[in-house]
Write a protein that holds these residues in place. Sequence first.
Motif, short mmCIF file in Angstrom:
data_model
loop_
_atom_site.label_atom_id
_atom_site.label_comp_id
_atom_site.label_asym_id
_atom_site.label_seq_id
_atom_site.Cartn_x
_atom_site.Cartn_y
_atom_site.Cartn_z
N ASP A 20 0.95 -1.09 0.07
CA ASP A 20 0.05 -0.04 0.06
C ASP A 20 0.97 1.34 -0.06
O ASP A 20 1.98 1.21 0.37
N PRO A 49 -12.23 6.89 4.68
CA PRO A 49 -11.14 6.15 5.38
C PRO A 49 -10.61 7.34 6.31
O PRO A 49 -10.35 8.51 6.06
N TRP A 61 -2.89 8.85 4.11
CA TRP A 61 -4.00 7.97 3.77
C TRP A 61 -3.49 6.92 3.07
O TRP A 61 -2.72 7.03 2.16
N ARG A 62 -4.17 5.77 3.27
CA ARG A 62 -3.68 4.70 2.38
C ARG A 62 -4.63 4.77 1.08
O ARG A 62 -5.69 4.92 0.95
N SER A 64 -5.11 2.48 -1.33
CA SER A 64 -5.98 1.74 -1.49
C SER A 64 -7.51 1.86 -0.99
O SER A 64 -8.37 1.50 -1.48
N GLU A 65 -7.39 2.47 0.45
CA GLU A 65 -8.74 2.96 1.11
C GLU A 65 -9.31 3.91 0.09
O GLU A 65 -10.64 3.86 -0.02
N ALA A 68 -10.75 2.59 -3.02
CA ALA A 68 -12.09 1.74 -2.78
C ALA A 68 -13.32 2.80 -2.33
O ALA A 68 -14.25 2.30 -2.75
N TRP A 69 -12.99 3.83 -1.54
CA TRP A 69 -13.89 4.79 -1.28
C TRP A 69 -14.73 5.30 -2.29
O TRP A 69 -15.92 5.48 -2.61
N TRP A 74 -15.56 1.05 -0.08
CA TRP A 74 -14.93 1.05 1.23
C TRP A 74 -15.94 1.01 2.30
O TRP A 74 -17.17 1.59 2.15
N THR A 77 -14.28 0.02 9.34
CA THR A 77 -13.89 -1.34 10.27
C THR A 77 -14.48 -0.85 11.65
O THR A 77 -14.74 0.38 11.97
N ALA A 80 -12.96 2.19 12.94
CA ALA A 80 -13.12 3.53 12.38
C ALA A 80 -14.00 4.28 13.04
O ALA A 80 -14.10 5.69 12.96
#
Length: 82
Positions: A20, A49, A61-62, A64-65, A68-69, A74, A77, A80
């Motif tokens: 990531d 995220p 920030w990642r 990948s997240e 996905a968002w 996304w 979790t 979160a």
Amino acid sequence: MNNQHGQAWALLTQMGVAPDVIIRERERRAITKVCRTAWWEWEKQGVVPKRVQLGARSVGWRLSELQAWIRGEWRATSGAEG
């Protein structure tokens, strides 16, 4: 990237695992098109995220997240919720 990081990156790539990437505020804003204030409010609500603490005064920030968002995939979790 030093040799040790390069070797780790190559190993992960061979394994089919994409490491990531952490991006900073400027890139996050460019990717999401959401201003800093709105993003902060949405983070507190758990609908975007959350930032990753990189140091005492730096966050990121990642990627990948964020991707996905943007795709609508996304989901927050359990950790979160603030």
